[in-house]
Design a protein around this motif. Structure first.
Motif, mmCIF file in Angstrom:
data_model
loop_
_atom_site.group_PDB
_atom_site.id
_atom_site.type_symbol
_atom_site.label_atom_id
_atom_site.label_comp_id
_atom_site.label_asym_id
_atom_site.label_seq_id
_atom_site.Cartn_x
_atom_site.Cartn_y
_atom_site.Cartn_z
ATOM 1 N N UNK A 7 0.967 -1.215 -0.059
ATOM 2 C CA UNK A 7 -0.086 -0.077 -0.117
ATOM 3 C C UNK A 7 0.921 1.406 -0.017
ATOM 4 N N UNK A 8 0.680 2.025 -1.112
ATOM 5 C CA UNK A 8 1.694 3.285 -1.063
ATOM 6 C C UNK A 8 1.209 4.176 0.109
ATOM 7 N N UNK A 9 2.279 5.127 0.295
ATOM 8 C CA UNK A 9 2.390 6.113 1.360
ATOM 9 C C UNK A 9 1.708 7.480 0.711
ATOM 10 N N UNK A 10 1.506 8.453 1.604
ATOM 11 C CA UNK A 10 1.102 9.598 1.115
ATOM 12 C C UNK A 10 1.866 10.436 -0.098
ATOM 13 N N UNK A 11 1.085 11.583 -0.270
ATOM 14 C CA UNK A 11 1.482 12.127 -1.350
ATOM 15 C C UNK A 11 2.998 12.909 -1.536
ATOM 16 N N UNK A 12 3.848 12.577 -2.204
ATOM 17 C CA UNK A 12 4.865 13.458 -2.773
ATOM 18 C C UNK A 12 4.719 14.097 -4.210
ATOM 19 N N UNK A 13 4.616 15.405 -4.123
ATOM 20 C CA UNK A 13 4.518 16.221 -5.244
ATOM 21 C C UNK A 13 5.922 16.634 -5.800
ATOM 22 N N UNK A 14 6.305 16.469 -7.180
ATOM 23 C CA UNK A 14 7.303 16.779 -7.906
ATOM 24 C C UNK A 14 7.077 18.051 -8.658
ATOM 25 N N UNK A 15 7.680 19.392 -8.481
ATOM 26 C CA UNK A 15 7.452 20.357 -9.413
ATOM 27 C C UNK A 15 8.605 21.003 -10.045
ATOM 28 N N UNK A 16 8.446 20.932 -11.295
ATOM 29 C CA UNK A 16 9.728 21.747 -11.960
ATOM 30 C C UNK A 16 9.341 22.972 -12.471
ATOM 31 N N UNK A 17 10.291 23.768 -12.668
ATOM 32 C CA UNK A 17 10.333 25.097 -13.098
ATOM 33 C C UNK A 17 10.041 25.293 -14.612
ATOM 34 N N UNK A 18 10.713 24.504 -15.451
ATOM 35 C CA UNK A 18 10.795 24.368 -16.646
ATOM 36 C C UNK A 18 10.610 22.848 -17.302
ATOM 37 N N UNK B 6 -0.622 21.041 -4.230
ATOM 38 C CA UNK B 6 0.354 21.724 -3.617
ATOM 39 C C UNK B 6 0.159 21.697 -2.016
ATOM 40 N N UNK B 7 -1.057 22.009 -1.577
ATOM 41 C CA UNK B 7 -1.558 22.183 -0.262
ATOM 42 C C UNK B 7 -1.819 20.853 0.457
ATOM 43 N N UNK B 8 -2.112 19.696 -0.277
ATOM 44 C CA UNK B 8 -2.203 18.358 0.197
ATOM 45 C C UNK B 8 -0.972 17.460 0.211
ATOM 46 N N UNK B 9 -0.051 17.700 -0.519
ATOM 47 C CA UNK B 9 1.312 16.961 -0.406
ATOM 48 C C UNK B 9 1.826 17.028 0.724
ATOM 49 N N UNK B 10 2.473 15.824 1.464
ATOM 50 C CA UNK B 10 3.180 15.753 2.413
ATOM 51 C C UNK B 10 4.597 16.231 2.408
ATOM 52 N N UNK B 11 5.196 16.100 1.226
ATOM 53 C CA UNK B 11 6.478 16.511 0.949
ATOM 54 C C UNK B 11 6.229 17.170 -0.547
ATOM 55 N N UNK B 12 7.311 18.278 -0.894
ATOM 56 C CA UNK B 12 7.231 18.955 -2.312
ATOM 57 C C UNK B 12 8.696 18.765 -2.635
ATOM 58 N N UNK B 13 9.028 18.308 -3.931
ATOM 59 C CA UNK B 13 10.394 18.525 -4.286
ATOM 60 C C UNK B 13 10.196 19.488 -5.335
ATOM 61 N N UNK B 14 10.978 20.391 -5.416
ATOM 62 C CA UNK B 14 10.884 21.519 -6.523
ATOM 63 C C UNK B 14 12.281 21.623 -7.137
#
Length: 249
Positions: free
Chosen positions: A116-127, A169-177
Motif C-alpha cells: 500500500x503506497x504512502x501519502x503524496x509526494x509532489x514533484x514540481x519543475x520550473x521548466x 500543493x496544499x495536500x502533498x506531504x513533501x514537495x520536491x521543487x
C-alpha cells in the motif's frame, strides 16, 4: 543478510535451537558480497529500509549486471540510476522485466509485491528542461512505495501555472521543487505551504548559471524556512529523503 536467512533464523528461535541474543548478533553483522571491483551491500535493506541503488556512471555494463545480480539474488527491488542504453540492453538480456526510463536514465526491476503506497509526494519543475531530473526523482519515489504526482513547467516566469494547482500543493506531504536558471521556484513554493520543501538545483541555464551553481546558492539562501536543498541535478537524493519524510508522516 537476505530475507530467506532472516526467516530461517526466526524459525530457529521459535524452535529454541538458538537464543534471541545469538539471533540479534547475526542481525548486527554487516555482510557484503565482494566482487573484486565492488562490494555489494546486501544488508542495506535491513539497516536502511531500501536496498543498495546502483549509480551506473563510470561503470561498465558488465559491472552493473554483476552488481544487479547480487541485489536481485537477495530478493530486493532494483533501482539503477544514470544508466545509458548500452547498460539497459545488457541488463534486459538477463532480466526481461527490466524497465528503462530514458529521460531519467533509470532502470527498475520489481521483485517484491506492491505494498500500500504512502501519502503524496509532489514533484514540481520550473521548466520542461528540468524534467529529466524530475523523472529520476519520480522513479525513485515510486519504487520506494510513495504516491507521486508531477507538475511540470510551472516556473515563476508564468506563476499562474503554479497557483492553478494549489490543491495538490496544499495536500502533498513533501514537495520536491526542481529548477535551474535562478532557482527562485523553491522559495515561492516554500512560502505557500507548511510542508517540507526539497529544492533541487539543475544545471539548466545560461552562462551565469554556472552549471547549476547559481540556483544552488539561491536555494541555499532561501528566506523560506521550510526549504532544504540537495546537490545539483540530484533527483535521486531528493526523492530518497522525501520518501523518508513521507514515511514519518
Amino acid at each position: 543478510m537476505d530475507n530467506i536467512t532472516i526467516k530461517k533464523l526466526l524459525t530457529k528461535v521459535k524452535k529454541g535451537d538458538i537464543t534471541i541474543e545469538n539471533a540479534l548478533q547475526s542481525f548486527k553483522e554487516l555482510p557484503y558480497k565482494d566482487l573484486g571491483f565492488a562490494k555489494v551491500d546486501t544488508h542495506r535493506t535491513i539497516r536502511c529500509g531500501f536496498p543498495e541503488v546502483i549509480f551506473c556512471a563510470g561503470k561498465t555494463p558488465e559491472q552493473v549486471l554483476k552488481i544487479a545480480g547480487q541485489i536481485i539474488k537477495h530478493g530486493s527491488d532494483l533501482l539503477a540510476t544514470r544508466a545509458n542504453k548500452e547498460i539497459y540492453k545488457c541488463i534486459s538480456q538477463q532480466y526481461k522485466n527490466a524497465r528503462y526510463n530514458e529521460k531519467a536514465g533509470t532502470i527498475v526491476i520489481k521483485k517484491s509485491r506492491s505494498k500500500k503506497k504512502k501519502g503524496l509526494i509532489l514533484i514540481v519543475t520550473a521548466g520542461t528542461s528540468d524534467i529529466p531530473v524530475a523523472e529520476e526523482a519520480r522513479e525513485t519515489a515510486e519504487i520506494m512505495g510513495n504516491n507521486v504526482k508531477v507538475l511540470y513547467d510551472a516556473g515563476v516566469a508564468g506563476i499562474h501555472r503554479l497557483l492553478s494547482n494549489q490543491n495538490d500543493i496544499m495536500t502533498a506531504n513533501v514537495i520536491i521543487v526542481i529548477a535551474g536558471m535562478e532557482g527562485a521556484l523553491a522559495s515561492v513554493v516554500g512560502g505557500m505551504v507548511a510542508r517540507p520543501v526539497i529544492g533541487v538545483p539543475t544545471s539548466i541555464g545560461y552562462g551565469t548559471s554556472f552549471g547549476g551553481v547559481t540556483p544552488l546558492l539561491a536555494m541555499l539562501n532561501s528566506c523560506a524556512a521550510n526549504v532544504t536543498v540537495v546537490n545539483i541535478d540530484n533527483g535521486f537524493g531528493a526523492a530518497y529523503v522525501a520518501s523518508l519524510i513521507n514515511s514519518t508522516k
